[in-house]
Enzyme design. Structure first.
Site, PDB file in Angstrom:
ATOM      1  N   ARG A  29       0.819  -1.216   0.000  1.00 19.86           N
ATOM      2  CA  ARG A  29       0.000   0.000   0.000  1.00 19.86           C
ATOM      3  C   ARG A  29       0.855   1.270   0.000  1.00 19.86           C
ATOM      4  NH1 ARG A  29      -5.486  -0.096   3.592  1.00 19.86           N
ATOM      5  NH2 ARG A  29      -6.684  -1.541   2.291  1.00 19.86           N
ATOM      6  N   VAL A  30       2.058   1.185   0.551  1.00 20.26           N
ATOM      7  CA  VAL A  30       2.941   2.352   0.596  1.00 20.26           C
ATOM      8  C   VAL A  30       4.291   1.977   0.000  1.00 20.26           C
ATOM      9  CG1 VAL A  30       4.071   4.061   2.054  1.00 20.26           C
ATOM     10  CG2 VAL A  30       1.789   3.233   2.668  1.00 20.26           C
ATOM     11  N   LYS A  57       0.915  18.396 -12.191  1.00 24.76           N
ATOM     12  CA  LYS A  57       1.014  19.740 -11.611  1.00 24.76           C
ATOM     13  C   LYS A  57       2.303  20.424 -12.039  1.00 24.76           C
ATOM     14  CE  LYS A  57       1.062  22.339  -7.284  1.00 24.76           C
ATOM     15  NZ  LYS A  57       0.740  22.358  -5.837  1.00 24.76           N
ATOM     16  N   HIS A 114     -33.165  12.249 -39.959  1.00 25.97           N
ATOM     17  CA  HIS A 114     -33.381  13.102 -38.790  1.00 25.97           C
ATOM     18  C   HIS A 114     -33.877  12.289 -37.597  1.00 25.97           C
ATOM     19  CE1 HIS A 114     -32.447  16.586 -41.176  1.00 25.97           C
ATOM     20  NE2 HIS A 114     -33.399  16.299 -42.045  1.00 25.97           N
TER      21      HIS A 114
END
Length: 506
Positions: A64-65, A137, A268
């Site tokens: 997880r990390v 970023k 149409h």
């Protein structure tokens, strides 16, 4: 231009990654990686530094990390032109990371597989989505590759520019990265709400195709979606806004029919010709005869392979688009003789079950109308029951009626549309329009059937229908004056069935 000197690669899917890794290595780019991606690069015989060696921490908590560390995020986010950032990077021994290649855990695929909640939760990416946001970023200095669908494009850019990127490249990839994170977070939100991830009102991650113009030349327009996933375009000019709207109407209508050869001609968004027959050629000829005037410049779809005999007939008509599941080679060559004619080969793609429409200052969402009634849902409300042939005709008429603008009336036999009244302000006007069109093209209405998208508030429609020769009627029912129409049918030897299902289409 900025030269890529270091890169972090951490991806779930490895397919298509190898040539990028080779190119980076050939250009002396220092590589950082994690877990399976690190092993993948090492198996290529290319040196790579483990993220654990950069951060000083191992992968923890079951993976997880791994990358959540200042040495990683600092390397991506520090501003190369900012003296303070450069000094801090040197102070804390944070190396620059100029390229980030990350894809996200397959959350939507895991949900679609029917996996357990525990497995789904574990596919909510934390480190990956944070890396994507960081790279996006700081697009002034870093290039973020956030999806394997970008691999071919980024390989082309890096090859052409000698492992350098321009600001315009980095800005474009940043925009696509934020589209990726937006879609991903929306999918997770939809899952928590108990909704299908396929029906997300979020086109941020979808390919964007600028159209020549919108419904009219003074309106700008963009299509968000992957047309290549749904069609192979075999010939012709680019699809316009109105083309796409008609193609959508074609697909929705033809999907109501089974495997028996069927052709539908749309103008149409309304059908001006629909027919089912033993052969594709016969089905097309019958559909065209419904209204050959409106068919000019129309959009045509079939569920059958287009053979040479059918193509020869189709080639006589000016049409905008032809859609089919397959074409015989000689038939395709013949149809390609007209320069601007658009030929599409449809693929088998599951379509969303939701519809969205912008109105006022918001958006309407609804389920698609996926219901069409067959004989088992018919309730005979008159003394006389419809014959077997009339039942088949009523089923056919309902399929067309459901996909025609309200108010609508459809007149049909068991294998063809005769005429329809479309988008009228009263049901009586719709019926009269349909009768007038049928008579104009020489159709005998005696023995035909009528379908209505909504109930009859008065007996006037069945009176007009009986005078025209119509013998059986299908309608939803539900009017407080249903009995007036039923009594008229009983007095005039007509059959009426109700379905309890309305099919308004606006």
């Amino acid at each position: 231009m900025k030269k890529i000197q270091s890169a972090l690669l951490s991806v779930y899917y490895k397919d298509g990654l190898e040539p990028i890794v080779q190119l980076l290595h050939q250009n002396g780019v220092k590589l950082y990686s994690t877990g399976g991606t690190q092993t993948f690069i090492e198996n290529m015989g290319i040196p790579v530094t483990a993220v654990e060696d950069l951060t000083g921490y191992p992968s923890i908590f079951g993976g997880r990390v791994k990358t959540l560390h200042p040495a990683v995020f600092g390397g991506i986010l520090y501003r190369r032109e900012d003296a303070g950032d450069v000094a801090q990077a040197a102070q804390f021994n944070i190396p620059a990371i100029d390229l980030v290649v990350v894809d996200l855990y397959p959350f939507e695929e895991t949900v679609a597989s029917g996996a357990s909640e525990e497995d789904i939760i574990e596919k909510i990416d934390i480190g990956g989505i944070s890396l994507i946001r960081a790279g996006a970023k700081n697009f002034q200095d870093s290039l973020i590759v956030s999806s394997r669908t970008q691999y071919a494009d980024v390989l082309s850019i890096l090859t052409e520019k000698n492992c350098s990127t321009e600001l315009s490249d980095r800005r474009r990839y940043a925009q696509e990265a934020f589209a990726t994170t937006s879609h991903y977070d929306t999918a997770i939100n939809q899952w928590f709400l108990g909704k299908s991830t396929q029906d997300i009102y979020s086109f941020t991650e979808l390919p964007q195709n600028s159209l020549r113009y919108g419904e009219n030349p003074h309106q700008a327009a963009t299509f968000y979606g992957d047309l290549e996933a749904m069609f192979d375009k075999l010939h012709g000019k680019e699809l316009s806004y109105n083309n796409l709207v008609d193609v959508d109407a074609c697909v929705a209508l033809i999907d109501e029919f089974g495997n028996e050869p069927t052709f539908a001609i749309i103008k149409h968004t309304n059908a001006c010709g629909v027919a089912t027959a033993a052969t594709a050629k016969e089905a097309y000829a019958t559909a065209l005869a419904c209204d050959p005037v409106s068919a000019f410049g129309g959009v045509i779809i079939t569920n059958a392979t287009v053979d040479v005999a059918t193509a020869e007939e189709l080639n006589k008509l000016f049409m905008e688009i032809l859609i089919a599941p397959a074409y015989e080679p000689e038939a395709l060559a013949l149809l390609q003789s007209k320069k601007n004619r658009i030929l599409l080969q449809r693929k088998n793609v599951e379509l969303p079950a939701k519809m969205f429409k912008t109105i006022l200052n918001g958006v309407l969402e609804q389920d698609k109308d996926l219901v069409v009634e067959t004989a088992s849902q018919f309730k005979t409300v008159t003394v006389k029951a419809p014959t077997e042939a009339e039942v088949r005709a009523l089923e056919f008429a309902l399929k067309v009626c459901k996909h025609t603008k309200s108010n609508t009336i459809v007149l049909a036999t068991e294998n063809r549309l005769i005429a329809s009244g479309t988008g009228q302000t009263s049901r009586v006007d719709a019926l009269r329009q349909a009768i007038d069109k049928a008579l104009a093209f020489g159709f005998e209405l005696k023995g035909s059937v009528m379908a209505s998208d909504a109930f009859f508030p008065f007996a006037d429609c069945v009176e007009i229908a009986r005078l025209a020769g119509i013998t059986a009627v299908v309608q939803p029912g539900g009017s407080i004056r249903d009995q007036d129409s039923i009594n008229y049918c009983d007095a005039n030897d007509m059959a009426m069935v109700t379905t309890g299902v309305r099919h308004f289409k606006h």
